[in-house]
Each structure stands twice: as C-alpha cells, then as structure tokens.
Design a protein around this motif. Structure first.
Motif, PDB file in Angstrom:
ATOM      1  N   UNK A  84       0.819  -1.158   0.108  1.00 57.84           N
ATOM      2  CA  UNK A  84      -0.237  -0.050  -0.089  1.00 57.84           C
ATOM      3  C   UNK A  84       0.726   1.378   0.027  1.00 57.84           C
ATOM      4  N   UNK A  85       2.054   1.205  -0.539  1.00 60.09           N
ATOM      5  CA  UNK A  85       2.944   2.429  -0.454  1.00 60.09           C
ATOM      6  C   UNK A  85       2.540   3.251  -1.620  1.00 60.09           C
ATOM      7  N   UNK A  86       2.949   4.523  -1.568  1.00 60.13           N
ATOM      8  CA  UNK A  86       2.540   5.579  -2.555  1.00 60.13           C
ATOM      9  C   UNK A  86       3.453   6.595  -2.577  1.00 60.13           C
ATOM     10  N   UNK A  87       3.332   7.623  -3.520  1.00 52.18           N
ATOM     11  CA  UNK A  87       4.280   8.753  -3.463  1.00 52.18           C
ATOM     12  C   UNK A  87       5.720   8.544  -3.567  1.00 52.18           C
ATOM     13  N   UNK A  88       6.390   9.418  -2.885  1.00 54.08           N
ATOM     14  CA  UNK A  88       8.014   9.188  -3.102  1.00 54.08           C
ATOM     15  C   UNK A  88       8.404   7.876  -2.788  1.00 54.08           C
ATOM     16  N   UNK A  89       7.901   7.242  -1.869  1.00 52.63           N
ATOM     17  CA  UNK A  89       8.253   5.953  -1.594  1.00 52.63           C
ATOM     18  C   UNK A  89       8.176   4.955  -2.781  1.00 52.63           C
TER      19      UNK A  89
END
Lengths: 326, 346
Positions: A84-89
């Motif tokens: 469920x990670x998002x964005x920069x990561x």
C-alpha cells in the motif's frame, strides 16, 4: 532453489468493479481478475506465467509492479511490504522494478528521439546529472545491440525487433533488480524473437536480473523460465520447474494447453492425440463454482462443482490445483 | 508441385507474379516473380516473416490490389480466368463465389452494426440476387451450424461484439464459405487467437475442406501451424519465393539456407533448450533497395563460400535431387542436401 526470494506475492486478489459510472451508482458486478495468487520470484531467476487471454496474467504483473494496488493480500519486495505504499516511497521502489511491454510501437513515444526515450527514467534517479545522460544512453544502446550513433533517431526509423531493444534499454537504464516483461516477443517474427530472447538471457547473466516473463506461447516460456506458473481464470492451477510442468504435467488444463500448441514437425503432428478444449474461458465476473476449469475439463466430476481444489503437491513433486490430477 | 502427384483439378494458377508500389521514396517491390498453383482439396501454406509479400500476394489474387496505383505483372488464373486482365464485374462475380478470404482480425472483418445472420446472408445474396429474406436466414442458420456456433437460432440475431474471438473467426469463415468457393485464402487466420482456440479453428478448417473440397491457401508465420495444417509449403522472403516442397520434405530436408535458419529459430516444447537460440543475424532488407543478386545474401552465412555468385545473379527456382523440393539457391544439390536442420539446430 537456493537463491533468495526477491519478490513475493501472498494471497494477492485484484477485483475490478463493473457498471459503476458516476458517484452514486451501484456496482453491478466484480471482475475477479486475480483471485488469490501466491508466488515467489528468486534473485537471478525467471518466473514464466502462461495462460489464455483473460486469465489474469497481465493484471498479476501490474499488481507485482505496483502499477495497481491489490484488493487484498500483500506484495513484498526483498522482505519489505510494498502493498500500500505510494508517493515518493513508491517511486523509489519503482527504480528497482521495470517493465517491458508487448507492443514496441505503442510503448514508445513517436515524438521523442531514442536518446530522450532511454534517458527519461534516468531523470528520476537520485543524484542525477543531465550532463552524463548521453554517455549512459549510448552505453545502454551498445548493451542491447543498437548502434549508439542512432541516438537522435525516432522510433519509426527502427524495425520491430530494434524497437523492442529500445524498450529493453529503457527498462535497464535505472539498474533495476526485477524486469516484468509482458509478452515481449509475441509481436515479433520468429527469427527476431530468438534475437530478443537471447538478449534478455545475456542481460540476466550479466546483471543478475530477475524476470517475470508473461507469455501465451508455451515454448517461449519453456525456453527462458526457471519456474513456470500456469494460470486459469485468476488462479494458478499448476506451478513448478519447466521439467516438472512440461514433463510431469498433472493438471488437465496444462495438458490441454500443451496439446494445443502446434508442433513444428509434420510426422509428430499427424500421429499425436490432441485434446481440443470446447468453448471459451468463462467470464471472470461469474466464475464457475468449485474448480473453475470444470466447465471445460474432460475429467470433471461432481466433487469438482462443490469443492475448490487447493494448490497442493499431490505426489508430482510440484503443486497442482486439481482433484483428479494425472 | 511436390514429389507426390495430387488429385483434383487446378483451381488457381499464379505465374511470375510481381507487385510493386510506387512511393515518393522509390518503388516498393512487395512481390517479385512468384509462381505457384493450388488444386482442389489441397492446402498450400505460404510462410515468411513480416514484409515477405505473403499478404500482398493474397490480396492480389483476390483482385484487391488496385492496378492503377500498383505495378502488377504476370498472371493469376482462377478457373481459367485471368484476374489481372478481367474487368471489374467479372472479378466481382468470382470474388465470394469462386474465391473467398478469411482475415487475421475477425473483429475488424465484421461490421459491428449488423447482426451476424445479416452479414452471412448478405454474402449469399450478393451472388443469388433473386433469393428471399427467408432463404437468406435459413442459409445463415445452416452456416452457423456448420461452423460450430452453439445455439445458432438464438445467436443468429446477435452482433459481433457479443461473440468471443474464436466465435467471431468462425463467423468470418461462415461468410467466406457460404457460396461454397473453390478457393479459400486464409491470411493468418489464427494469429490473433489463443492456442486452444487456434486448435479448434484449424480443426474446423480441415473438416470443412473435406466437406466442401475447396483448395486452401493458408498464410502464416508460424511453422507449427504449417506442420499441422498444410500439404505443401512455399517459403517467401523479401517478395521472392525461396523454397517449395511438400510439408514432410520441407521439415525433413529444408533445402534453402533461409528455411534452415527459420527452423533453427523455432523453440521446441518437448525438450528443454536452455542456452542460446539460433538466430538469423540482421533483419529483412528494405523492399525499396533490395540487395543485388539473392535477397537473402546479406544474412546468409553460406554466401561467402560461393565468392561473388550470390551478389551477381538472382538464383532461379530449380529442383534439388534427390530431395525433390524446389529451391532458389546457388549452392549445388549436394550442399543443399547437407543442410539438414539436425546438424544445424544443435
């Protein structure tokens, strides 16, 4: 398999709601594209995924790449949960996983030169210096067997095989650990397919890459894979080494799939017994109860409609999801 | 055309066919002096890579190549009539009646606005001007039955998008066969389909051929399909025919370096072949500036052994003894006999 797991899927489910248009309208159904898939990809090895159109191969690949977020289950990259990670990561994780697409024309921007196409992913790397891009791109072009002097040319000036080489150069530009290749050779002529397969194998040996290789062509997968997963309607029905899956075939679907492949030898072709499956793959909106293959299976019995067979080793040395394996 | 004598009358005779398209960049020579014939009940496979001229050959036979914009030479005789010299009404009378075509992509071959029953009936009505609506419907129903569409009474009024890819291809075949043509040209009929559906369609074509006795030209790039479905094969490269043989002869003794290369690039399902696949180096030449002499010369690893011969002279088709196949190569018979795929694939 001695090497370590680099990418892992645990009970991954991806459902797409259908009929939902606008905010207040109700969904009328769910396309169960991937329905409970677990698998491991090992460092430096190739996982081949085979199955007919609509069996969920490409959706699975997109979930593994985290281009799609799974509805349930988890995806782990080197032990780290990336479900469920998002964005920069997510962007950081993406530099470790790259994709090669089926259609080399559609996946390259016709208005960008080859140099621009291959250098685009470099811009997202940490500590990027625009000044060194050209040298790096030419190095990459050399690696994939393109003439580095064609740096300023556009995709339409290349042949199909060369375009696929451009797509591969773009994928390896950020030094990824994993490459997901979705039908990378099916749009190419046989003699060119062999060139691209050899290139992929050479890159794997040189850089220790891990591949997820999706194809509907069983002979391509047999050639390139260390592990083969056969999918049917969103589920894995049989998984194992190519020697196991092709040699000690246990699932009736795998059997039928293999017997449908034309053999390039007229003497064998004339004499072998072919299992011709009737009908088409059922709709993933409403899959059959119990075993999903039972509606087309020559061996189906009552039990198959009631109980869903689990993916277990049933005495073949590799897991099979069938109540009555051969 | 092979060592066996074929029964059945000659349905199609193509002689020295050349098709060139003038473009601002130069003349694209798509087909270059190709000759072959097909008899009733026979299936001829035409194999080659993209750009080898397979599809242009097919559409020219169907009279679909516009002779005002293309340079077409040679002759194409269907039932004794030369397509290239006949007027448009005559060709139109033959098309659909004497010869029909099945295309690669069944979705774009069907009209999304008409029901499938309508489209099959229309193909029939074109050649039977007096027929009634009821007749058309009955004929369409019969055809749907023959090509194995389940529940035809209900499905006759459905639209193409309501069918799966394999079913659509069956409908295209129904349209092609509705007038019982003597020649059926199938241009990559199974390329867009899954292997399991491909097997169904190939079986269907075989059984319909036995029923109708038509001659079939099967165009494909897949040597597996060739091995399974055809009697004789013509291998094309850069617009020229390179080798002609019966299917068993071709696979036992490929007698052209290009055929041999193609077979080396095929992977097998039966034994693991990890390690480098054989490839034909380079890619097919531009049809605007073909290499001098043999068009396969720049990619041929044996061309150097003959000195200048391959670059000076276009090789002509000749019979290779004792294999019995026809090959367009400058190598002598003994050298061609030694080209078996076995000592090569390893």
């Amino acid at each position: 398999m001695s090497s370590e797991v680099i990418l892992e899927a645990i009970d991954v489910i991806k459902h797409f709601p259908t009929g939902a248009r606008g905010l207040l309208q109700r969904t009328t159904g769910t396309v169960k594209a991937v329905d409970g898939v677990s698998l491991q990809i090992y460092t430096g090895q190739t996982l081949g995924i085979v199955g007919e159109s609509g069996c969920g191969k490409s959706t699975l690949a997109r979930v593994l790449m985290r281009l799609l977020e799974p509805s349930a289950g988890s995806v782990k990259l080197q032990g780290e949960d990336i479900t469920h990670i998002h964005g920069q990561h997510l962007r950081k994780v993406r530099s470790q996983m790259q994709m090669v697409f089926q259609d080399p024309i559609a996946s390259l921007n016709p208005r960008h030169s080859v140099g621009e196409i291959i250098s685009t992913p470099l811009k997202f790397l940490e500590g990027h210096h625009a000044g060194s891009d050209k040298a790096r791109v030419q190095e990459l072009m050399n690696l994939v067997g393109l003439n580095p002097e064609h740096y300023n040319r556009y995709p339409h000036e290349f042949s199909g095989g060369q375009r696929q080489r451009i797509g591969i150069a773009r994928a390896i530009a950020v030094n990824p650990k994993i490459i997901v290749a979705d039908e990378p050779v099916s749009a190419l002529d046989v003699s060119i397919q062999a060139q691209i397969l050899n290139l992929l194998e050479k890159l794997q040996a040189d850089f220790g890459l891990s591949y997820v290789f999706i194809a509907h062509d069983l002979s391509v997968v047999r050639h390139i894979a260390d592990q083969v997963a056969v999918m049917y309607l969103g589920k894995i029905v049989e998984i194992g080494s190519p020697e196991d899956v092709y040699g000690i075939t246990a699932h009736p679907y795998t059997k039928a799939l293999m017997s449908a492949v034309p053999v390039a030898n007229p003497r064998i072709a004339a004499n072998r017994h072919r299992i011709v499956l009737t009908g088409d793959v059922p709709s993933p909106v409403n899959p059959p109860s119990g075993c999903r293959f039972r509606t087309r299976c020559p061996k189906a019995q009552e039990l198959c409609a009631q109980d869903e067979p689990l993916l277990l080793d049933r005495g073949h040395g590799h897991p099979v999801a069938c109540h009555f394996p051969d | 055309m092979s060592d066996e004598v074929r029964k059945g009358e000659v349905v199609l005779e193509v002689e020295d066919l050349s098709v060139g398209f003038p473009t601002p960049d130069g003349l694209v020579q798509a087909v270059n002096g190709v000759s072959f014939s097909v008899s009733s009940g026979q299936t001829l496979g035409i194999v080659g890579e993209s750009g080898s001229g397979k599809s242009v050959t097919a559409s020219t036979i169907m009279g679909l190549t516009n002779q005002k914009s293309a340079n077409v030479l040679g002759s194409i005789k269907v039932g004794g009539i030369d397509i290239l010299r006949a007027d448009e009404p005559t060709v139109r009378g033959l098309r659909g009646q004497e010869m029909a075509m099945v295309f690669q992509d069944p979705m774009s071959a069907l009209n999304p606005y008409y029901t499938v029953g309508n489209q099959i009936g229309e193909a029939y009505a074109v050649h039977h001007p007096g027929c009634t609506k009821k007749e058309r419907r009955e004929i369409a129903l019969g055809m749907l039955n023959k090509v194995g569409i389940p529940n035809p009474i209900q499905r006759i009024d459905e639209y193409p998008h309501q069918f799966s890819g394999g079913m659509r291809q069956r409908i295209v075949i129904a349209i092609a066969l509705v007038n019982n043509p003597r020649l059926l040209i199938a241009d990559e009929p199974t390329t867009a389909l899954d292997v399991t559906v491909q097997a169904q369609i190939l079986e269907l074509m075989k059984s319909l051929q036995q029923e109708f006795g038509s001659a079939i030209i099967l165009i494909t790039h897949d040597l597996g399909v060739v091995a399974e479905a055809v009697d004789d094969v013509m291998v094309m490269y850069a617009g020229r025919s390179m080798e002609k043989a019966s299917v068993t002869t071709l696979f036992d003794n490929p007698s052209h370096p290009y055929t041999r290369g193609l077979m080396g690039a095929v992977r097998s399902l039966d034994h693991s072949s990890r390690g480098s696949l054989h490839t034909i180096p380079g890619s097919p030449p531009s049809l605007i500036s073909l290499p001098s002499g043999c068009s396969f010369r720049p990619r041929c690893d044996l061309a150097a052994s003959l000195g200048d011969t391959c670059s000076l002279k276009v090789p002509s088709m000749r019979r290779v003894e004792p294999i019995g196949s026809l090959s367009a190569c400058h190598l002598d018979d003994q050298q061609l006999v030694n080209l078996t795929k076995k000592n090569f694939a390893s």
